[in-house]
Design an enzyme around this catalytic site. Structure first.
Site, mmCIF file in Angstrom:
data_model
loop_
_atom_site.group_PDB
_atom_site.id
_atom_site.type_symbol
_atom_site.label_atom_id
_atom_site.label_comp_id
_atom_site.label_asym_id
_atom_site.label_seq_id
_atom_site.Cartn_x
_atom_site.Cartn_y
_atom_site.Cartn_z
ATOM 1 N N GLU A 25 0.827 -1.209 0.000
ATOM 2 C CA GLU A 25 0.000 0.000 0.000
ATOM 3 C C GLU A 25 0.861 1.258 0.000
ATOM 4 O O GLU A 25 0.547 2.243 -0.664
ATOM 5 C CB GLU A 25 -0.925 0.005 1.228
ATOM 6 N N THR A 50 -8.199 11.777 -7.344
ATOM 7 C CA THR A 50 -7.522 11.352 -6.108
ATOM 8 C C THR A 50 -6.654 12.464 -5.509
ATOM 9 O O THR A 50 -6.687 12.702 -4.300
ATOM 10 C CB THR A 50 -6.649 10.107 -6.384
#
Lengths: 374, 374
Positions: free
Chosen positions: B188, B242
């Protein structure tokens, strides 16, 4: 006074369950909601008769703020608190209340007003009398302070809670605990600020999360009954500068500190519900917003916290707005040792005399302790 | 390769309990701690043999942020997620991994790299291989995406979780779930940011509170098994910006907003543990910091939330960084109606086509779905 069966009337009028303070029967958590702008109790067509000639009530001390639980979380501490003795008094004008006596620790009796309008117990009592529409009976109230003023242990809230319970109980206890919190909140707002994080746990016992104020929405968090929780409360001989304690709070904080503190607030309440006293202590200790700013105003606090943790406390922070320091542990004997180390540290690092006590979590809240029937 | 009984060795080396992903046996909550700077698994003296020729794993979608649970809370959603098929492949250089195939929804196969160093599944797989000290076996990985990219449903985390579980399981599952979270977190951090609030619930199931990162400290919150919880997930045909979603977050917030949001964060996690889906929804809906700033970047979101609440949802917010809107309910049929109203609102208020699904809380997390023994 109408001689109707007022208890039935009250139950129909009240939207929430009866208080039943002496025998609480809450589940793992209980949610209480009431609308501040429209009291849950509608005007009564008939006022209740007193059930007792006199009653004596007790309301426990409370620890509010609890690190990252600032301004929304508090809990009740057993074994210390305030007492109120209340009696129906024909010498007092019907519908009114008189404060006959104030006694107790320190200089309470000198500092507190006997005018009910300027006394936290008096204000809460009047508020409950209004809810009950009392017009035919005069009441006389005696306040016995077990809590010093300005110690950070919810002294004003305990007086208000004890008075609210006493008035409710002398008339048979028709009001719900939510109603009594509203009365206590009215008192707190006039005396120490519009917050329920002391008066709600003092009335309800255990931990109480104040979710919102409009409407008042509270969640009672039950620490599992099979587990022990002790508070080491160490109060130095020092008057915390209340105004400075408030003034030192920032108006803005960083998003990073917000993220950290709200995470710890979440961990704190989860630890309570799950009975994880270590997790509770860890979260209690982790405040990055309020405690770091207030600690420097309490001489020696930083050293006291360090001493508590080194002695085995699971966590330590400032109780309320101080100056009392509160540490968490699940063993009473260990708690005493922690208290000794904290007292030593207050002297060593803050040059302050201090006294320590170890008290259990109070799981009951304010209650009737004795009564004399009519 | 040494033919020792590696499972016993692993158990001695690992400080945490074995993963046992297919049959989780957690209590009401479980705390997981590991030190990021010093992996819990010490270097192995012998690498494990593969137990299976090939395995297939599944990792569920996740909803992170959850209103006031921003950046520290996420939960797993059953029924949708990513699959990884992994096999011991003599054509792959020993100690290395190759991505043979990427298939699935939308344009995943075109957008995702097959270079394991640039693929979230690949990075997590390599991380687990390092933990296991794999040097003698080459692996071939096939990724089947069930989650669209950039939808706010933890797409990268699901791929990482499925890959981490597959590598662990093909070697007999010696690593703990905490170790797998560390592997997922490594993935991640390279792909979508250093946060575990998607990958931890995808691996562990249920709700996971990320208490701290150094050391990594997680609390798994169990929604009571006897109670139902459904997520209405409505994804519009719209790519959430984003960078803007991150940029719109403030660096500072008011103390008042902090107080409100941390109170609601506390109420949110208490509602989860107590199985209070209404309370959960109410808290989820109450964010005053992140959602109000991000909502304007998702056309129609404000109307969608309103439609969800009017249709009976207990709460609604943005899933992850959007654009998916998530609503909460405890009845599947009602969930479908809510989804329809939300889809209509996306069209009416945002001029966006959208699709809805109703999914249960996933209480298990990433797991082995099939395997072929050697």
């Amino acid at each position: 006074m109408a001689a109707i069966c007022y208890q039935s009337s009250f139950k129909l009028l009240s939207t929430s369950p009866s208080t039943n303070l002496s025998k609480p029967n809450f589940s793992l958590s209980t949610t209480f909601r009431c609308n501040l702008s429209a009291p849950s109790l509608k005007p009564l067509i008939a006022e209740p008769d007193p059930v007792f000639t006199s009653v004596k009530s007790f309301a426990p001390a409370t620890v509010a703020n609890l690190g990252p639980g600032f301004d929304f979380l508090g809990c009740a501490v057993d074994g210390i608190g305030d007492y109120v003795t209340l009696r129906a008094d024909p010498d007092v004008h019907p519908g009114e209340i008189s404060i006959s006596d104030i006694s107790g620790v320190g200089s309470c009796s000198k500092k507190l007003s006997k005018n009910p309008l300027w006394n936290c117990a008096g204000i809460a009592a009047i508020s409950v009398m209004k809810m009950l529409n009392i017009r035919s009976v005069g009441l006389s109230l005696s306040l016995e302070k077990g809590l010093p003023l300005g110690s950070g242990l919810g002294s004003s809230a305990a007086s208000a809670a004890a008075a609210a319970v006493a008035v409710n109980e002398i008339f048979g206890g028709p009001l719900s605990v939510s109603d009594l919190v509203l009365a206590g909140l009215e008192s707190e707002s006039k005396v120490s600020g519009y917050h329920a994080d002391n008066v709600a746990p003092s009335l309800m016992g255990g931990f109480v999360l104040i979710r919102s104020y409009d409407p008042l929405d509270m969640i009672q968090l039950k620490f599992p009954p099979e587990k022990e929780l002790f508070f080491v409360l160490v109060t130095p001989e020092f008057e915390a500068p209340t105004k400075k304690m408030r003034a030192v709070l920032p108006s803005e904080i960083t998003m990073a500190d917000h993220g950290w503190n709200s995470t710890q607030a979440a961990a704190l309440v989860v630890s309570i519900v799950l009975g994880d006293s270590r997790g509770l202590g860890k979260a209690l200790s982790s405040d990055k917003i309020v405690e770091p700013r207030r600690a420097p105003l309490i001489p020696g606090f930083v050293g006291v916290k360090k001493a508590a943790i080194e002695a085995g406390a699971y966590g330590c922070t400032i109780s309320g707005a101080g100056p009392t320091a509160v540490a968490i542990i699940d063993d009473e004997e260990r708690g005493r040792e922690i208290g000794e180390r904290m007292v030593e540290a207050f002297m060593k690092d803050g040059n302050l005399k201090a006294s320590a006590m170890v008290q259990r979590l109070d799981r009951v809240g304010a209650r009737l302790v004795s009564s004399i029937s009519r």
